[in-house]
Design a protein around this motif. Structure first.
Motif, mmCIF file in Angstrom:
data_model
loop_
_atom_site.group_PDB
_atom_site.id
_atom_site.type_symbol
_atom_site.label_atom_id
_atom_site.label_comp_id
_atom_site.label_asym_id
_atom_site.label_seq_id
_atom_site.Cartn_x
_atom_site.Cartn_y
_atom_site.Cartn_z
ATOM 1 N N ALA A 11 -1.885 -22.943 11.482
ATOM 2 C CA ALA A 11 -1.527 -21.528 11.436
ATOM 3 C C ALA A 11 -2.673 -20.696 10.885
ATOM 4 N N PHE A 12 -3.318 -21.216 9.828
ATOM 5 C CA PHE A 12 -4.419 -20.459 9.233
ATOM 6 C C PHE A 12 -5.632 -20.398 10.160
ATOM 7 N N SER A 13 -5.863 -21.460 10.919
ATOM 8 C CA SER A 13 -7.029 -21.503 11.816
ATOM 9 C C SER A 13 -6.947 -20.446 12.909
ATOM 10 N N THR A 14 -5.731 -20.013 13.256
ATOM 11 C CA THR A 14 -5.583 -19.010 14.314
ATOM 12 C C THR A 14 -6.033 -17.619 13.879
ATOM 13 N N CYS A 15 -6.122 -17.400 12.555
ATOM 14 C CA CYS A 15 -6.546 -16.071 12.090
ATOM 15 C C CYS A 15 -7.836 -16.105 11.282
ATOM 16 N N SER A 16 -8.493 -17.265 11.165
ATOM 17 C CA SER A 16 -9.723 -17.366 10.378
ATOM 18 C C SER A 16 -10.861 -16.565 11.010
ATOM 19 N N SER A 17 -10.954 -16.557 12.336
ATOM 20 C CA SER A 17 -12.013 -15.805 13.012
ATOM 21 C C SER A 17 -11.843 -14.309 12.777
ATOM 22 N N HIS A 18 -10.600 -13.842 12.884
ATOM 23 C CA HIS A 18 -10.337 -12.420 12.669
ATOM 24 C C HIS A 18 -10.627 -12.029 11.229
ATOM 25 N N LEU A 19 -10.269 -12.877 10.288
ATOM 26 C CA LEU A 19 -10.512 -12.587 8.880
ATOM 27 C C LEU A 19 -12.010 -12.491 8.586
ATOM 28 N N THR A 20 -12.801 -13.357 9.212
ATOM 29 C CA THR A 20 -14.259 -13.302 9.056
ATOM 30 C C THR A 20 -14.818 -12.000 9.599
ATOM 31 N N THR A 21 -14.314 -11.565 10.757
ATOM 32 C CA THR A 21 -14.758 -10.304 11.360
ATOM 33 C C THR A 21 -14.405 -9.109 10.479
ATOM 34 N N VAL A 22 -13.216 -9.142 9.884
ATOM 35 C CA VAL A 22 -12.793 -8.056 8.983
ATOM 36 C C VAL A 22 -13.726 -7.963 7.784
ATOM 37 N N ILE A 23 -14.085 -9.104 7.212
ATOM 38 C CA ILE A 23 -14.979 -9.113 6.045
ATOM 39 C C ILE A 23 -16.353 -8.565 6.421
ATOM 40 N N LEU A 66 -8.512 8.218 5.077
ATOM 41 C CA LEU A 66 -7.313 8.068 5.900
ATOM 42 C C LEU A 66 -7.503 7.057 7.019
ATOM 43 N N HIS A 67 -8.672 7.117 7.677
ATOM 44 C CA HIS A 67 -8.889 6.270 8.845
ATOM 45 C C HIS A 67 -9.228 4.834 8.438
ATOM 46 N N PHE A 68 -10.273 4.687 7.606
ATOM 47 C CA PHE A 68 -10.729 3.345 7.281
ATOM 48 C C PHE A 68 -9.868 2.688 6.193
ATOM 49 N N PHE A 69 -9.525 3.446 5.154
ATOM 50 C CA PHE A 69 -8.651 2.887 4.135
ATOM 51 C C PHE A 69 -7.264 2.615 4.702
ATOM 52 N N GLY A 70 -6.797 3.526 5.566
ATOM 53 C CA GLY A 70 -5.482 3.355 6.177
ATOM 54 C C GLY A 70 -5.384 2.072 6.982
ATOM 55 N N THR A 71 -6.394 1.819 7.825
ATOM 56 C CA THR A 71 -6.398 0.591 8.629
ATOM 57 C C THR A 71 -6.588 -0.636 7.739
ATOM 58 N N PHE A 72 -7.383 -0.494 6.674
ATOM 59 C CA PHE A 72 -7.602 -1.618 5.771
ATOM 60 C C PHE A 72 -6.304 -2.006 5.064
ATOM 61 N N ILE A 73 -5.532 -1.016 4.659
ATOM 62 C CA ILE A 73 -4.244 -1.286 4.006
ATOM 63 C C ILE A 73 -3.297 -1.999 4.977
ATOM 64 N N MET A 74 -3.322 -1.582 6.253
ATOM 65 C CA MET A 74 -2.493 -2.247 7.262
ATOM 66 C C MET A 74 -2.911 -3.705 7.443
ATOM 67 N N ILE A 75 -4.215 -3.957 7.408
ATOM 68 C CA ILE A 75 -4.722 -5.331 7.533
ATOM 69 C C ILE A 75 -4.288 -6.168 6.337
ATOM 70 N N VAL A 76 -4.440 -5.606 5.134
ATOM 71 C CA VAL A 76 -4.039 -6.332 3.920
ATOM 72 C C VAL A 76 -2.545 -6.632 3.944
ATOM 73 N N PHE A 77 -1.729 -5.659 4.351
ATOM 74 C CA PHE A 77 -0.280 -5.860 4.422
ATOM 75 C C PHE A 77 0.062 -6.967 5.420
#
Length: 347
Positions: free
Chosen positions: A273-285, A241-252
């Protein structure tokens, strides 16, 4: 009285008593004798032994130097990030408000496990009190859960910034940002508290050896003499619920972000536009690629489980400031301004 016939086991006051094969289940009159036997066989455990990453003294010395340097870089990088965001007015925006919370979380998460690990690498006893172990497990779960929620919040922030740039400041108000951060902390701590309160009532057998470098709930359950099926079920539900739930929100959020980026006509606009979220995407991975998988492994204490745990509790907190400082032009510019101002004041 709780009795069950499963693999020749008998449960009395949540203590598992092994019976000889083909034996008769105890009657009500013999429970006092069994309880006395249980109390003799299961001594009160006050300490656990953390086996750590290696038992070789020479390798332990190398590991101590390595992880001491990693922890030092973690402290320096995250404290520097906190200082830069606070000092530079150009970074007083919702995105960097969340980044400041992430840096603080990384400091907390690594400080929960690394100091004790460094102590055990130099110590011969390598023990930890049961109460301290449960406290460490609580804060590992709480800070990890908070980071999962915060990464989902940061994904939503990036979606609003890219899809509605003109309304970004209005939508991501200061009140909403503070509320989402407090909600992340509150949800994770309540989740961790429920799991720990259930684990506090467990009884532990004479085997004190914990095949890990830190205390995590999934590693503690196999050492218990009590029935841990409820604990395992609750931990699995919390993780889903906690980790999968947040992961689904990130994917959405990223599905919407990609859809918005593809609708931009100019190539330079898409790249910006993509460069503004590349750092966050790396952190998520980095976070989900290790932390989440470690809770899904069926065998706790395996080398793979320890490596994954080491990745998200020790290595990732060090890498996050590097990711955001190297991939983010505004952070690099703010650091440059701060250092120039500092060195100019010295001259």
């Amino acid at each position: 009285m709780l009795t069950s016939r499963a693999e020749e086991s008998y449960y009395l006051l949540d203590l598992k008593i092994l019976l000889p094969q083909n034996s008769v289940l105890p009657t009500e009159n013999s429970e006092r004798t069994l309880l006395y036997m249980a109390m003799k066989n299961y001594s009160a455990i006050s300490e656990f032994i953390l086996l750590g990453l290696s038992i070789d003294p020479s390798i332990q010395a190398i590991l101590f130097v390595l992880f001491f340097l990693i922890y030092l870089f973690t402290l320096m990088g995250n404290f520097l990030m906190l200082l830069v965001i606070r000092a530079d007015s150009h970074l007083h925006m919702p995105m960097y408000f969340f980044l400041r919370q992430l840096s603080f979380l990384d400091l907390c998460h690594s400080s929960v496990t690394v100091p004790k690990m460094l102590e055990n690498l130099l110590s011969e006893s390598k023990t930890i009190f049961v109460e301290s172990c449960l406290a460490q497990a609580f804060f590992v779960f709480a800070t990890g859960g908070t980071e999962a929620c915060l990464l989902a919040v940061m994904a939503y922030d990036r979606y609003v910034a890219i899809s509605s740039p003109l309304l970004y400041g209005q939508v991501m108000s200061n009140q909403l940002c503070v509320g989402m951060v407090w909600g992340s902390w509150g949800l994770a701590f309540v989740d961790a508290l429920i799991n720990i309160l259930l684990a506090v009532n467990l009884d532990y057998c004479e085997d004190q050896t914990l095949p890990h470098f830190s205390c995590e709930l999934s590693s503690l359950f196999p050492l218990s003499c009590s029935d841990t099926s409820t604990n395992f079920t609750l931990l699995l539900c919390s993780s889903v619920l906690h980790f999968f739930g947040t992961f689904i929100m990130i994917v959405f959020s990223y599905v919407r972000i990609v859809s918005t980026i593809l609708s931009i006509s100019s190539t330079s606009g898409r790249s910006k536009a993509f460069s503004t979220c590349s750092s966050h995407l790396t952190t998520v991975i980095l976070f989900y690629g290790s932390g989440f998988l470690s809770y899904l492994l069926p065998t706790s204490g395996s080398h793979l489980a320890m490596m994954l745990s080491l990745q998200y509790s020790v290595v990732t907190p060090m890498l996050n400031p590097l990711v955001y400082s190297l991939q983010n032009k505004e952070v690099k510019a703010a650091m440059g301004r701060m250092f120039r101002k500092y060195f100019h004041s010295l001259m």
